[in-house]
Design a protein around this motif. Structure first.
Motif, PDB file in Angstrom:
ATOM      1  N   ARG A  21       8.810 -48.570 -19.655  1.00 42.04           N
ATOM      2  CA  ARG A  21       9.700 -47.349 -19.483  1.00 42.04           C
ATOM      3  C   ARG A  21       8.941 -46.078 -19.552  1.00 42.04           C
ATOM      4  N   SER A  22       7.558 -46.041 -19.670  1.00 43.40           N
ATOM      5  CA  SER A  22       6.771 -45.058 -19.358  1.00 43.40           C
ATOM      6  C   SER A  22       5.746 -45.136 -18.119  1.00 43.40           C
ATOM      7  N   THR A  23       5.220 -44.167 -17.909  1.00 42.85           N
ATOM      8  CA  THR A  23       4.310 -44.356 -16.785  1.00 42.85           C
ATOM      9  C   THR A  23       2.942 -45.073 -17.090  1.00 42.85           C
ATOM     10  N   LEU A  24       2.837 -45.429 -18.281  1.00 35.14           N
ATOM     11  CA  LEU A  24       1.284 -46.172 -18.662  1.00 35.14           C
ATOM     12  C   LEU A  24       1.751 -47.596 -18.470  1.00 35.14           C
ATOM     13  N   GLY A  25       2.806 -47.887 -18.256  1.00 38.14           N
ATOM     14  CA  GLY A  25       3.101 -49.435 -17.862  1.00 38.14           C
ATOM     15  C   GLY A  25       2.375 -49.835 -16.529  1.00 38.14           C
ATOM     16  N   GLU A  26       2.231 -48.869 -15.856  1.00 35.72           N
ATOM     17  CA  GLU A  26       1.212 -49.111 -14.418  1.00 35.72           C
ATOM     18  C   GLU A  26      -0.235 -49.481 -14.498  1.00 35.72           C
ATOM     19  N   ARG A  27      -0.665 -49.089 -15.586  1.00 41.01           N
ATOM     20  CA  ARG A  27      -2.158 -49.319 -16.117  1.00 41.01           C
ATOM     21  C   ARG A  27      -2.555 -50.141 -17.174  1.00 41.01           C
ATOM     22  N   ARG A  28      -1.413 -50.937 -17.484  1.00 37.87           N
ATOM     23  CA  ARG A  28      -1.686 -51.880 -18.697  1.00 37.87           C
ATOM     24  C   ARG A  28      -1.324 -53.322 -18.352  1.00 37.87           C
ATOM     25  N   PRO A  29      -2.131 -54.407 -18.952  1.00 38.19           N
ATOM     26  CA  PRO A  29      -1.606 -55.659 -18.735  1.00 38.19           C
ATOM     27  C   PRO A  29      -0.239 -56.198 -19.151  1.00 38.19           C
ATOM     28  N   ILE A  30       0.814 -55.780 -18.611  1.00 34.41           N
ATOM     29  CA  ILE A  30       2.024 -55.873 -19.024  1.00 34.41           C
ATOM     30  C   ILE A  30       2.792 -57.498 -19.084  1.00 34.41           C
ATOM     31  N   ASP A  31       2.168 -57.998 -18.029  1.00 34.43           N
ATOM     32  CA  ASP A  31       2.389 -59.480 -17.925  1.00 34.43           C
ATOM     33  C   ASP A  31       1.580 -60.418 -18.454  1.00 34.43           C
ATOM     34  N   LEU A 102     -10.658 -36.746 -32.189  1.00 37.24           N
ATOM     35  CA  LEU A 102      -9.761 -37.651 -31.301  1.00 37.24           C
ATOM     36  C   LEU A 102     -10.296 -37.724 -30.052  1.00 37.24           C
ATOM     37  N   ILE A 103     -10.438 -38.873 -29.262  1.00 35.21           N
ATOM     38  CA  ILE A 103     -10.850 -38.960 -28.151  1.00 35.21           C
ATOM     39  C   ILE A 103     -10.072 -39.816 -27.406  1.00 35.21           C
ATOM     40  N   LEU A 104      -9.785 -39.598 -25.994  1.00 33.86           N
ATOM     41  CA  LEU A 104      -9.038 -40.426 -25.394  1.00 33.86           C
ATOM     42  C   LEU A 104      -9.672 -40.220 -23.562  1.00 33.86           C
ATOM     43  N   LEU A 105      -9.092 -41.255 -22.823  1.00 28.40           N
ATOM     44  CA  LEU A 105      -9.271 -41.116 -21.515  1.00 28.40           C
ATOM     45  C   LEU A 105      -7.973 -41.032 -20.859  1.00 28.40           C
ATOM     46  N   SER A 106      -7.809 -40.134 -20.250  1.00 25.25           N
ATOM     47  CA  SER A 106      -6.497 -39.679 -19.701  1.00 25.25           C
ATOM     48  C   SER A 106      -6.086 -40.468 -18.443  1.00 25.25           C
ATOM     49  N   ALA A 107      -4.828 -40.819 -18.245  1.00 18.90           N
ATOM     50  CA  ALA A 107      -4.117 -41.352 -17.260  1.00 18.90           C
ATOM     51  C   ALA A 107      -4.088 -40.232 -16.007  1.00 18.90           C
ATOM     52  N   PRO A 108      -4.339 -40.878 -14.930  1.00 19.88           N
ATOM     53  CA  PRO A 108      -4.698 -39.979 -13.614  1.00 19.88           C
ATOM     54  C   PRO A 108      -3.244 -38.873 -13.899  1.00 19.88           C
ATOM     55  N   LYS A 109      -2.285 -39.549 -14.170  1.00 17.55           N
ATOM     56  CA  LYS A 109      -0.781 -38.690 -13.739  1.00 17.55           C
ATOM     57  C   LYS A 109      -0.867 -37.356 -14.990  1.00 17.55           C
ATOM     58  N   ALA A 110      -1.583 -37.685 -16.274  1.00 21.08           N
ATOM     59  CA  ALA A 110      -1.500 -36.786 -17.248  1.00 21.08           C
ATOM     60  C   ALA A 110      -2.683 -36.104 -17.490  1.00 21.08           C
ATOM     61  N   ILE A 111      -3.697 -36.251 -16.638  1.00 20.97           N
ATOM     62  CA  ILE A 111      -4.872 -35.107 -16.535  1.00 20.97           C
ATOM     63  C   ILE A 111      -4.686 -33.801 -16.798  1.00 20.97           C
ATOM     64  N   ASN A 112      -3.503 -33.198 -16.532  1.00 20.89           N
ATOM     65  CA  ASN A 112      -3.451 -31.846 -16.680  1.00 20.89           C
ATOM     66  C   ASN A 112      -2.726 -31.583 -17.903  1.00 20.89           C
ATOM     67  N   TYR A 113      -2.131 -32.357 -18.507  1.00 17.62           N
ATOM     68  CA  TYR A 113      -1.340 -32.395 -19.714  1.00 17.62           C
ATOM     69  C   TYR A 113      -2.183 -31.877 -21.232  1.00 17.62           C
ATOM     70  N   TYR A 114      -3.170 -32.678 -21.335  1.00 19.90           N
ATOM     71  CA  TYR A 114      -4.146 -32.422 -22.327  1.00 19.90           C
ATOM     72  C   TYR A 114      -4.650 -31.153 -22.424  1.00 19.90           C
ATOM     73  N   PRO A 115      -5.128 -30.554 -21.391  1.00 16.10           N
ATOM     74  CA  PRO A 115      -5.720 -28.985 -21.555  1.00 16.10           C
ATOM     75  C   PRO A 115      -4.472 -28.222 -21.818  1.00 16.10           C
ATOM     76  N   LYS A 116      -3.462 -28.396 -21.783  1.00 14.63           N
ATOM     77  CA  LYS A 116      -2.118 -27.361 -21.966  1.00 14.63           C
ATOM     78  C   LYS A 116      -1.820 -27.666 -23.351  1.00 14.63           C
ATOM     79  N   ILE A 117      -2.151 -28.439 -23.845  1.00 13.73           N
ATOM     80  CA  ILE A 117      -1.852 -28.688 -25.320  1.00 13.73           C
ATOM     81  C   ILE A 117      -3.034 -28.536 -26.490  1.00 13.73           C
ATOM     82  N   GLY A 118      -4.125 -27.871 -25.693  1.00 15.03           N
ATOM     83  CA  GLY A 118      -5.119 -27.480 -26.576  1.00 15.03           C
ATOM     84  C   GLY A 118      -6.289 -28.279 -26.634  1.00 15.03           C
TER      85      GLY A 118
END
Length: 135
Positions: A21-31, A102-118
């Motif tokens: 139910r989130s966009t993360l399901g596209e890049r995780r082994p949900i099956d 705190l370290i993370l790799l951004s999902a392509p759809k969220a790449i602009n989100y992280y700089p906006k929150i600092g």
């Protein structure tokens, strides 16, 4: 009212449904249920967001609580996005390990989100998917 908490036990079903139910399901082994189980079992910091009892967000991390925290999954139910839930999940994760970077790799759809929150972008990230690629 949305409640944030650290959870030691999270059901596979809830985790999988949130990924779907989130966009993360596209890049995780949900099956691949065995792999999802391992993802939950080996994460040592899971912060959740719940609306009543409904899981609507998760920050799943691996941390030593002293030097680094790798935020492996940040997922917010699509119906709850753009309400500050992701940012609060990050905040609660950082509060649980305040000394750790705190370290993370951004999902392509969220790449602009992280700089906006600092968060600061770092250009020196490397990854290895397959051992055969190691020369």
């Amino acid at each position: 009212m949305i409640n944030y908490q650290i959870e030691k036990e999270l059901s596979l079903g809830e985790f999988r449904q949130l990924l779907l139910r989130s966009t993360l399901g596209e890049r995780r082994p949900i099956d691949d249920l065995d792999r999802l189980i391992q993802m939950l079992e080996h994460a040592n910091l899971i912060v959740t967001a719940r609306d009543e009892d409904k899981l609507i967000g998760i920050a799943r991390s691996l941390t030593d609580f002293a030097y680094c925290t790798y935020l492996a999954d940040l997922a917010v139910h699509e119906g709850y996005q753009r309400q500050g839930i992701g940012k609060e999940l990050i905040k609660q994760t950082k509060l649980a390990a305040p000394q750790a970077k705190l370290i993370l790799l951004s999902a392509p759809k969220a790449i602009n989100y992280y700089p906006k929150i600092g968060m600061t972008k770092h250009s020196y990230c490397y990854f290895l998917d397959n051992l055969t690629d190691l020369t």
